[in-house]
Structures are given as C-alpha cells and as structure tokens.
Design a protein around this motif. Structure first.
Motif, short mmCIF file in Angstrom:
data_model
loop_
_atom_site.label_atom_id
_atom_site.label_comp_id
_atom_site.label_asym_id
_atom_site.label_seq_id
_atom_site.Cartn_x
_atom_site.Cartn_y
_atom_site.Cartn_z
N GLY A 169 0.76 -1.44 0.35
CA GLY A 169 -0.50 -0.41 0.08
C GLY A 169 0.89 0.72 -0.17
O GLY A 169 2.13 0.83 0.01
N SER A 170 0.09 2.82 -0.01
CA SER A 170 1.25 3.96 0.17
C SER A 170 1.94 3.63 1.19
O SER A 170 1.51 3.71 2.15
N GLY A 171 2.64 4.45 1.56
CA GLY A 171 3.50 4.77 2.96
C GLY A 171 4.44 3.31 3.23
O GLY A 171 4.38 3.93 4.23
N GLY A 173 7.48 1.88 2.02
CA GLY A 173 8.27 1.98 2.44
C GLY A 173 8.84 1.40 0.70
O GLY A 173 10.10 0.68 0.91
N LYS A 174 8.37 0.82 0.14
CA LYS A 174 8.07 0.75 -1.66
C LYS A 174 9.71 1.65 -2.27
O LYS A 174 10.66 1.37 -2.37
N SER A 175 8.81 3.20 -1.83
CA SER A 175 10.12 4.07 -2.33
C SER A 175 11.65 3.93 -1.67
O SER A 175 12.94 3.99 -2.18
N VAL A 176 11.54 3.92 -0.47
CA VAL A 176 12.61 4.22 0.11
C VAL A 176 13.50 2.25 -0.12
O VAL A 176 14.48 2.48 0.02
N MET A 180 17.28 1.74 -1.24
CA MET A 180 18.50 0.99 -0.71
C MET A 180 18.76 0.16 -1.79
O MET A 180 20.16 0.36 -2.46
N GLU A 201 9.06 13.37 -4.84
CA GLU A 201 10.03 11.87 -5.07
C GLU A 201 10.97 12.27 -6.01
O GLU A 201 12.37 11.63 -5.81
N TYR A 349 11.42 -2.03 9.44
CA TYR A 349 12.09 -1.76 8.78
C TYR A 349 13.19 -2.75 7.98
O TYR A 349 14.12 -3.08 8.66
N PRO A 350 12.79 -3.38 6.61
CA PRO A 350 11.88 -2.86 5.62
C PRO A 350 10.98 -3.96 6.19
O PRO A 350 11.22 -5.02 6.40
N GLN A 420 16.90 -3.57 8.82
CA GLN A 420 18.45 -3.14 8.52
C GLN A 420 17.87 -1.98 7.79
O GLN A 420 17.03 -1.27 7.82
N1 LIG Z 1 13.81 0.92 5.40
C1 LIG Z 1 13.46 2.33 6.40
N2 LIG Z 1 13.90 3.11 7.44
C2 LIG Z 1 13.08 3.78 8.39
N3 LIG Z 1 11.87 4.69 7.72
C3 LIG Z 1 11.16 4.02 6.48
C4 LIG Z 1 11.90 3.10 6.17
N4 LIG Z 1 11.47 2.49 4.77
C5 LIG Z 1 10.10 3.32 4.79
N5 LIG Z 1 10.45 3.92 5.94
C6 LIG Z 1 9.47 5.32 6.37
O1 LIG Z 1 7.98 5.35 5.84
C7 LIG Z 1 8.22 6.42 4.39
C8 LIG Z 1 7.20 6.28 3.29
O2 LIG Z 1 8.47 5.35 2.37
P1 LIG Z 1 8.34 5.61 1.15
O3 LIG Z 1 9.12 4.23 0.60
O4 LIG Z 1 8.20 6.57 0.15
O5 LIG Z 1 6.58 4.68 0.87
P2 LIG Z 1 5.57 3.55 -0.53
O6 LIG Z 1 6.79 4.37 -1.42
O7 LIG Z 1 5.76 2.64 -0.50
O8 LIG Z 1 4.34 4.90 -0.38
C9 LIG Z 1 9.56 6.80 4.82
O9 LIG Z 1 9.23 8.60 5.36
C10 LIG Z 1 9.60 6.60 6.14
O10 LIG Z 1 9.79 7.29 6.91
#
Ligand SMILES: Nc1ncnc2c1ncn2[C@@H]1O[C@H](COP(=O)(O)OP(=O)(O)O)[C@@H](O)[C@H]1O
Ligand SMILES: [Mg+2]
Length: 455
Positions: A169-171, A173-176, A180, A201, A349-350, A420
């Motif tokens: 879902g959104s938020g 951690g996909k983009s993070v 990585m 972004e 996380y992840p 991690q």
């Molecule tokens: N590996 C991580 N460690 C710490 N915080 C994380 C990690 N991955 C995601 N987050 C938190 O989750 C938020 C949303 O992540 P994001 O990757 O933008 O979500 P999505 O792309 O799924 O919408 C980030 O702004 C951060 O605060």
C-alpha cells in the motif's frame, strides 16, 4: 567515420520529424484529453503535430479511430486550442537517442533531458518498441544477484534476469527499499523509471537514494503524476528500452520502475478516453494486455549476453492484494516481495512479509542447504504467527510443541535478522551466514546473536 554516421543519423531524424504538409487534417472535437481529427491520414501509434497557434505546436499520438475520425492524445497539456486547428502527421519519430552519454542523466518521457546539463550525446537512434526476443533463445536465470538487502538475499534470493514485483500500500516503504537496492545492488548500470509518482520524490530519489556516486552509473526517466497519461506511458516504455539497449551491449542492468500501477492507470485513462469499455474495477481489457508486453521485455538476453533484472513496484490499494493490477502483475512476474503495513507500523523496516513473499527463481539458483534454511525460517515464522495470540497472553504452555518452543526462543533474533538500516548494505554471502547463525539450534548467548542483532 562514426561521427559522420551519427551526424547523418541525426540529420535523417530531423528530416523525418518534418511534417508532411500534404495530408494535414483538422481538429473537430475535444473531450477531456481526447481530440478528434478529420482529413488526416495516419495509423494508430503515429505521431502528429497540432498547431495551437502560429508559434506553438503540440505533439500528439494517434490512439484510435472510428470511421474516418481519428482520435489523438496529446503528449503535453493543451491550452487555447481552437476548433478547426490544423493537424500534421509526422513520420515514424518514436526513436530514442541512446549512447554512453545517457549515464548520469535525467530524462522525461520523450527522452529529452530535464537536468539542465545540455543535450544528450547520442550514438544512435533506436525504435521505442525494441526487438522481441524468442523465449527459447533467452538465457535461463541461473546466477544469483546480490541486492544488498539481507531479507531478500537470504529468503527471497533474486537471480540475474529475474523480474520481481514489490507489492505494498502507500507509505509502507516501497520507494525507500528501491532506493536502498539502487545503491547496494551489484549491477553495472541502473535504469530507474519514476512513473506517475509525486514530482517531489524525483529530486529526493536522485539526491538521497542515488547520490552522486550512484548517479554516475544510472539513467533516470521521470514522468510525475501531473504529466499527461501518454507521457507516463512513454516514460515506462523508454525506461525499458534504455535497459534493453545496455543489455544488448552485454551489460548487467538493474531496472527499477516505481510504479507499474501508475503505468496501468495511464493506460486506463487513455483507453477509457477513446471509448474502450471498463471491465475489472474500471480497468479496460487493454490494460491487462499491455502489462505483460512491458514486463516481458525485461529479463536475460541471448546466451552469453547481458541481463535486465527488474523490480516493479505495485500499489495495492487499501492494502488489497486482490487489486486487478496486482493480481495480473503477480501472475506475470517471477516473484513478489510483499511489504506489510503492520510491520511498518511496528517500526520493522524493511517491512517485508516473508510469509507472503516468494522468489520463483530461488530454487534453481541457490545451494540446497540455503534453500533448506529458507524453508526452515518460513516454517518457524509461520508457527510463531499461528500461536502469536496464545503466546502474547501467556496461554501457550512450553513443551507442547517443539517447533513452537524453538520459534519462541528464536523470534527476537529472527526479527533482528530481517531488519536493516537504510544505510547498511548486507552482501549475499554475509546474509546467508547470518541466516545460518540465526537458525543454529544451540545459540551461543554471546558472540553469534550479537553479530546478527548489530547488523
Ligand atoms: N527502511 C526504512 N527505515 C526507516 N523508515 C522507513 C524505511 N522505509 C520507509 N520508511 C518510512 O516510511 C515512509 C514512506 O516510505 P516510502 O518508501 O516513501 O513509501 P511508499 O513508496 O511505499 O509510498 C518514509 O518516509 C519513511 O519515513
Ligand atoms: Mg513511493
């Protein structure tokens, strides 16, 4: 000599882009994003120019027809269009400029640079469509790829040329996680497509996730949510085409696309606008035909050639894993990494849900012992989850089930193992060693557990 050839190619390209004035048409109707034109001779997929004013022309693509009316979709926003505006067909111009000069650059969906670093030094122009590789001559997935994420390396090992989905879902951690992997993966070249996501972004991804070092071996194609649907569609195709170009040169490419769902939605917008009836959840059938077409282009090349290992993010709306795009993507990809909102909420996380995730290529590419450990981890994990409620209220009696006892004992270590930090890379070999330590039947209270927990 090659310079001369390249100049000639560029000249030809320019010549091709010149409108063929003889068969011009005119715009008769505009509804939402769709334009209707008559009098023009063009085929579906052809490009046209629409004269908005004496000085301004906007490019559009033929997306359908009905009788002698042609439906067009503009690449850029159109303002001030008047009835009867002229339309000029262009000959095939969907060429893409490719060459070593692409590395380190940021492009939009039409391949134009948007980083302010001047024109791209292109070696050749290739068609956007790319060549279809006969599946029988493709090299099978047989080599592992280190992505630097411990949970993936150990439990969901990825192979060179594999195509994986990142479902969440959104938020969550996909983009993070993609960021990585961009930094940690042992790929020669990374091609990143940021399709239909937030414009903010794009800059963040380039500055933080890639950094100057990562950017040197990357090409970024950005088409944020406010781009026209056609532009977003083109950007996804361009991303794939550039990855294919490097693969055909024998390079090992990592392709990241954020997100495949936005690609499907762009296709939905276009298909609905030209009158295709919606089928599942508002998605017309053409969407489900386009998805495999795009995804099948990634993968290994011919034997001895390069590879494109791809990760596509898939948005599961309201964390609904049954979303039609997610369903379709799951069927056509070689595995999926599911991120769980509940893990993210716990700060794990992840947030990879190892029970729901799978790498379909893993059994063919890892050692039998590694595969056994992966299965053992999954068994212990699901044993714990089945009895979680009982354990939490203290109703589980130790000794009732040896596996559950073992799971309770190991859980803190395994949880630490699956987490991690954003800036910590865990190579493949180390990840497998840590997995072995986490699963060892008699843990040494000191050394071993400390290593894993710290990592
Ligand atoms: N590996 C991580 N460690 C710490 N915080 C994380 C990690 N991955 C995601 N987050 C938190 O989750 C938020 C949303 O992540 P994001 O990757 O933008 O979500 P999505 O792309 O799924 O919408 C980030 O702004 C951060 O605060
Ligand atoms: Mg995101």
């Amino acid at each position: 000599m090659s310079r001369l050839l390249s100049s000639l190619q560029r000249y030809q390209q320019l010549k091709l882009r010149k409108p063929r004035l003889r068969v011009e048409g005119r715009i008769t109707r505009m509804i939402g994003l769709t334009l209707e034109a008559v009098g023009i001779q063009a085929a579906v997929g052809d490009c046209c120019q629409i004269a908005i004013s004496v000085t301004q022309r906007v490019e559009a693509e033929v997306v359908g027809f009905s009788g002698d009316r042609i439906y067009l979709m503009p690449l850029h926003p159109i303002e001030g269009l008047q009835p009867g505006a002229k339309v000029y067909p262009l000959m095939d111009i969907s060429g893409v400029a490719v060459g070593p000069g692409l590395l380190g650059r940021v492009l939009n969906g039409t391949g134009q640079p948007i980083d302010g670093l001047g024109p791209i030094d292109a070696e050749q122009h290739v068609s956007l469509a790319g060549e279809i590789i006969n599946p029988l001559i493709r090299d099978p997935i047989k080599q592992t790829l280190d992505v630097g994420i411990r949970a993936i390396n150990s439990v969901l090992t990825v192979g060179r040329g594999q195509r994986m989905g990142l479902f969440a879902g959104s938020g969550v951690g996909k983009s993070v996680l993609l960021g990585m992997m961009t930094r940690f993966t042992e790929a020669e070249i990374t091609v990143v497509g940021l399709i239909g996501e937030r414009g903010r972004e794009v800059k963040e991804f380039i500055e933080h996730s890639l950094g100057p070092e990562g950017m040197k071996r990357s090409v970024v194609i950005a088409s944020p949510a406010d781009d026209s649907p056609l532009m977003r569609l083109r950007a996804a195709q361009l991303t794939t085409r550039i990855a294919e170009y490097y693969r055909d040169q024998g390079r090992n490419v990592l392709l990241l696309m954020d997100s495949l769902t936005r690609y499907a939605q762009a296709q939905r917008e276009i298909a609905l606008a030209v009158g295709e009836p919606p089928a599942t959840k508002g998605y017309p059938p053409s969407v489900f035909a386009k998805l495999p077409k795009l995804v099948e282009r990634a993968g290994n090349g011919k034997a001895g050639g390069g590879s494109v290992t791809a990760f596509y993010t898939v948005l599961t709306e309201g964390d609904d894993q049954q979303d039609p795009v997610a369903d379709s993507a799951r069927a056509i990809l070689d595995g999926h990494v599911v991120l769980s909102r509940s893990l993210a909420e716990q700060g794990h996380y992840p947030a990879i849900d190892i029970e729901a995730s799978i790498s379909r290529a893993m059994p063919q590419i890892v050692e039998p012992e590694h595969l056994q450990m992966m299965l053992r981890l999954k068994q212990i994990y699901s044993k714990y989850r089945q009895n979680e409620d009982l354990i939490a209220v203290g109703a589980y009696v130790r000794g009732s089930d040896p596996d559950t006892d073992f799971a309770i004992e190991k859980m803190p270590l395994l949880k630490a193992f699956l987490q991690q930090g954003i800036n910590d890379a865990h190579p493949l070999r180390e990840s497998v060693q840590h997995l072995a330590m986490a699963l060892a039947p008699t843990p040494q209270p000191g050394a071993n557990s400390a290593t894993v927990a710290q990592g």
